[in-house]
Design an enzyme around this catalytic site. Structure first.
Site, PDB file in Angstrom:
ATOM      1  N   HIS A  72      25.065   9.460  67.261  1.00  0.00           N
ATOM      2  CA  HIS A  72      25.997   9.249  67.843  1.00  0.00           C
ATOM      3  C   HIS A  72      26.599  10.335  68.503  1.00  0.00           C
ATOM      4  O   HIS A  72      27.356  11.147  67.879  1.00  0.00           O
ATOM      5  CB  HIS A  72      27.138   8.354  67.255  1.00  0.00           C
ATOM      6  CG  HIS A  72      28.256   7.803  68.057  1.00  0.00           C
ATOM      7  ND1 HIS A  72      27.824   6.837  68.907  1.00  0.00           N
ATOM      8  CD2 HIS A  72      29.709   8.136  68.087  1.00  0.00           C
ATOM      9  CE1 HIS A  72      29.174   6.387  69.462  1.00  0.00           C
ATOM     10  NE2 HIS A  72      30.021   7.507  69.092  1.00  0.00           N
ATOM     11  N   LYS A  88      22.995   7.563  59.916  1.00  0.00           N
ATOM     12  CA  LYS A  88      23.519   7.366  61.153  1.00  0.00           C
ATOM     13  C   LYS A  88      24.626   8.431  61.448  1.00  0.00           C
ATOM     14  O   LYS A  88      25.878   8.267  60.491  1.00  0.00           O
ATOM     15  CB  LYS A  88      23.973   6.236  61.705  1.00  0.00           C
ATOM     16  CG  LYS A  88      24.698   5.824  63.090  1.00  0.00           C
ATOM     17  CD  LYS A  88      25.075   4.495  63.210  1.00  0.00           C
ATOM     18  CE  LYS A  88      25.310   4.154  64.686  1.00  0.00           C
ATOM     19  NZ  LYS A  88      26.736   4.731  64.953  1.00  0.00           N
ATOM     20  N   VAL A 130      25.500  -0.724  70.557  1.00  0.00           N
ATOM     21  CA  VAL A 130      26.411  -1.387  69.880  1.00  0.00           C
ATOM     22  C   VAL A 130      27.596  -2.156  70.467  1.00  0.00           C
ATOM     23  O   VAL A 130      27.480  -3.262  70.791  1.00  0.00           O
ATOM     24  CB  VAL A 130      27.463  -0.283  69.086  1.00  0.00           C
ATOM     25  CG1 VAL A 130      28.252  -1.123  67.983  1.00  0.00           C
ATOM     26  CG2 VAL A 130      26.172   0.460  68.148  1.00  0.00           C
ATOM     27  N   ARG A 131      28.572  -1.386  71.083  1.00  0.00           N
ATOM     28  CA  ARG A 131      29.688  -1.937  72.192  1.00  0.00           C
ATOM     29  C   ARG A 131      28.999  -2.744  73.103  1.00  0.00           C
ATOM     30  O   ARG A 131      29.420  -3.959  73.499  1.00  0.00           O
ATOM     31  CB  ARG A 131      30.568  -1.163  72.572  1.00  0.00           C
ATOM     32  CG  ARG A 131      31.481  -0.568  71.653  1.00  0.00           C
ATOM     33  CD  ARG A 131      32.459   0.547  72.153  1.00  0.00           C
ATOM     34  NE  ARG A 131      31.945   1.558  72.866  1.00  0.00           N
ATOM     35  CZ  ARG A 131      32.418   1.927  74.202  1.00  0.00           C
ATOM     36  NH1 ARG A 131      33.259   1.566  74.694  1.00  0.00           N
ATOM     37  NH2 ARG A 131      31.727   3.072  74.262  1.00  0.00           N
ATOM     38  N   GLY A 133      25.286   5.496  71.854  1.00  0.00           N
ATOM     39  CA  GLY A 133      26.444   5.884  72.487  1.00  0.00           C
ATOM     40  C   GLY A 133      26.316   5.226  73.972  1.00  0.00           C
ATOM     41  O   GLY A 133      25.241   5.878  75.013  1.00  0.00           O
ATOM     42  N   GLN A 138      23.449  -1.315  56.188  1.00  0.00           N
ATOM     43  CA  GLN A 138      24.185  -0.141  56.407  1.00  0.00           C
ATOM     44  C   GLN A 138      25.055  -0.213  55.285  1.00  0.00           C
ATOM     45  O   GLN A 138      25.987  -1.301  55.145  1.00  0.00           O
ATOM     46  CB  GLN A 138      24.860  -0.008  57.824  1.00  0.00           C
ATOM     47  CG  GLN A 138      25.293   1.474  57.747  1.00  0.00           C
ATOM     48  CD  GLN A 138      26.175   1.690  59.069  1.00  0.00           C
ATOM     49  OE1 GLN A 138      27.375   1.171  59.245  1.00  0.00           O
ATOM     50  NE2 GLN A 138      25.962   2.614  59.670  1.00  0.00           N
ATOM     51  N   PRO A 164      25.131  -1.251  63.648  1.00  0.00           N
ATOM     52  CA  PRO A 164      26.158  -2.011  62.967  1.00  0.00           C
ATOM     53  C   PRO A 164      27.569  -2.053  63.776  1.00  0.00           C
ATOM     54  O   PRO A 164      28.141  -1.233  64.313  1.00  0.00           O
ATOM     55  CB  PRO A 164      26.257  -1.041  61.603  1.00  0.00           C
ATOM     56  CG  PRO A 164      25.760   0.263  62.097  1.00  0.00           C
ATOM     57  CD  PRO A 164      24.540   0.174  63.365  1.00  0.00           C
ATOM     58  N   MET A 165      28.223  -3.218  63.598  1.00  0.00           N
ATOM     59  CA  MET A 165      29.342  -3.680  64.098  1.00  0.00           C
ATOM     60  C   MET A 165      30.197  -3.976  63.051  1.00  0.00           C
ATOM     61  O   MET A 165      29.696  -5.191  62.485  1.00  0.00           O
ATOM     62  CB  MET A 165      29.360  -4.483  65.281  1.00  0.00           C
ATOM     63  CG  MET A 165      28.557  -4.170  66.173  1.00  0.00           C
ATOM     64  SD  MET A 165      28.210  -5.460  67.607  1.00  0.00           S
ATOM     65  CE  MET A 165      26.450  -5.282  67.948  1.00  0.00           C
ATOM     66  N   CYS A 195      31.182   6.482  60.667  1.00  0.00           N
ATOM     67  CA  CYS A 195      32.577   5.556  61.132  1.00  0.00           C
ATOM     68  C   CYS A 195      33.936   6.671  60.871  1.00  0.00           C
ATOM     69  O   CYS A 195      34.060   7.533  59.870  1.00  0.00           O
ATOM     70  CB  CYS A 195      32.784   4.855  59.806  1.00  0.00           C
ATOM     71  SG  CYS A 195      34.230   3.774  59.792  1.00  0.00           S
TER      72      CYS A 195
END
EC number: 1.3.1.-
Length: 348
Positions: A189, A161, A247-248, A224, A91, A37-38, A120
Site C-alpha cells: 500500500h 500487506k 479497496v475503497r 491504493g 486476513q 480487505p475492508m 492498518c
C-alpha cells in the site's frame, strides 16, 4: 441455496492464489485483480458480488487472531464462506507466532490463503503491535512468516500487506527479509502509517520497491487509489507490479474491474440477493453498502436522504420496491440493468 458456512478445500491450480497471480496475464491477457480487505464491509455477500465482475482474488475483513482462537462466538461472527467463495484470502491481525499458528491451523482448511495485516494504521491496533506496527518490527514479522511456511510449506499460501516507510530502502530491507522467510507474495500500500487516504498514493515508492526486489521472484501487488480500469492500467504500467488490489473503489463500485465507471444497478440487485441468501447483514452495514453504491450511481438527493433515515431492513426492502424496479433472482433481466430503474412517481 448455497451454505454460508465454510467447507474444507484443497489447493489446486484453479484456486491457488499464487498460481493465479503468476499466470493471469497468460490466461486472461491482463494482470490479476484483487478485492482487498475492508473492515466490516468485505463480508460474504459483498465478496460474491465482486466476483461477478472480474475480481480474481477476494479478501475477508481483518480477523483478530487472539479473539478468534480463544472465543467460539468470535469464530461464528467473524468468518463465513462457502464453496463458491474462492479464491479467498483470510486476513489476520496478529502480533505473535503462537496465535498465528493456532489461527492458521483453524482457518486454513477453509480458505485459499492467509494474509497478515501489516498496514492498518488504527492507533488501538498499532499500540498492540498489530497492523502497521509490524513494518517497524521486521524480526517479529519475519519470524511469523517463517513459522507458518516452515510448518505448512506450499500447503498454505501466506501474504503480507504492508505500508511503506518514509525511507523506501527500509521497506526494501523488510521485503527482502519477508522473501527470505518464505512469503508467497507481498502487497504494498503506497502510503506511510501516517499518510491520510485523501493524499495521493505514492506510486514512485511502489515502483522503487518492486524494482529492487524483482530478482527475488516474489510477486508484488500494488494497492491504493484504484477507482476504475484506467487507474488499474496506470498503476500497472508505472509500478511494474504483478497485479492491483482495490479497496475503497470497490466499496462504491463493486463492478470496477468489470469496466464500469459507476456501480451498475445489476450489482445492487446481486448484493440484495446474496444478502438475503446468506442470512442478511446488520442493518447499518447493509445501509452503508447501499449508500456507497447508490452514491456512485448518482441517486437523486432527496431519495438518498430518505434512504439514510430508514431504520430497519424490512422497511428498506419496501422502500426499494416502492421507488425502483428491483428484480429478484430468477426474474427475467435480473442483475442486467445499468441505470437506476426509477418508478414513474420517483423519477427526479
Amino acid at each position: 441455496m448455497s451454505s454460508k458456512y465454510p467447507q474444507a478445500r484443497i489447493l489446486t491450480k484453479k484456486n491457488d492464489p499464487l498460481h493465479i497471480i503468476k499466470t493471469r496475464k497468460a490466461t486472461h491477457q491482463r494482470a490479476v485483480t484483487i478485492a482487498g480487505p475492508m473492515v466490516r464491509y468485505s463480508k460474504l455477500p459483498f465478496r460474491q458480488v465482486c466476483r461477478h465482475y472480474n475480481v480474481d482474488i477476494v479478501y475477508t475483513p481483518m480477523i483478530l487472531a487472539r479473539e478468534y482462537v480463544r472465543n467460539c462466538h468470535a469464530r461464528m461472527a467473524d468468518f463465513s464462506s462457502n464453496e463458491s467463495d474462492s479464491p479467498l484470502i483470510v486476513q489476520v491481525g496478529v502480533n505473535n507466532v503462537t496465535d498465528l499458528l493456532r489461527f492458521v491451523e483453524m482457518v486454513s482448511p477453509y480458505c485459499d490463503g492467509i494474509g497478515i495485516n501489516c498496514g492498518c494504521p488504527i492507533k488501538e491496533q498499532v499500540r498492540e503491535g498489530i497492523g502497521s506496527a509490524l513494518i517497524y518490527n521486521p524480526e517479529l514479522l519475519s519470524s511469523m512468516v517463517s513459522a507458518v511456511k516452515t510448518k505448512y510449506g506450499d500447503k498454505v499460501r501466506l501474504e503480507t500487506k504492508i505500508r511503506i516507510h518514509d525511507n523506501w530502502d527500509q521497506t526494501v530491507d523488510l521485503c527482502n527479509q519477508l522473501c527470505d522467510a518464505g512469503v508467497d507474495w507481498i502487497t504494498i500500500h503506497g502510503r506511510t502509517r501516517t499518510t491520510r487516504s485523501s493524499e495521493p498514493v505514492n506510486l514512485d515508492a511502489i515502483k522503487f520497491i518492486t524494482q529492487k526486489i524483482k530478482s527475488r521472484n516474489v510477486p508484488v501487488i500494488a494497492n491504493g487509489d484504484c477507482f476504475d480500469m484506467s487507474d488499474f492500467q496506470k498503476i500497472l504500467d508505472y509500478t511494474g507490479a504483478d497485479g492491483v488490489m482495490a479497496v475503497r473503489g470497490l466499496l462504491d463500485n463493486p463492478a470496477l474491474f468489470g469496466g464500469f465507471k459507476a456501480c451498475p444497478w445489476g450489482a445492487l440487485e446481486l448484493f440484495w440477493h446474496y444478502t438475503m441468501e446468506f442470512g442478511g447483514l446488520p442493518h447499518q452495514l447493509l445501509l452503508h453498502h447501499l449508500h456507497c453504491m447508490l452514491g456512485s450511481m448518482g441517486l437523486e438527493k432527496s431519495l438518498h436522504n430518505e434512504l439514510m433515515n430508514i431504520k430497519d431492513t424490512s422497511h428498506l426492502i419496501d422502500w426499494f420496491d416502492y421507488n425502483f424496479v428491483l428484480k429478484r433472482f430468477g426474474e427475467q433481466g435480473f442483475a442486467e440493468a445499468t441505470d437506476i430503474p426509477y418508478k414513474s412517481h420517483s423519477k427526479p
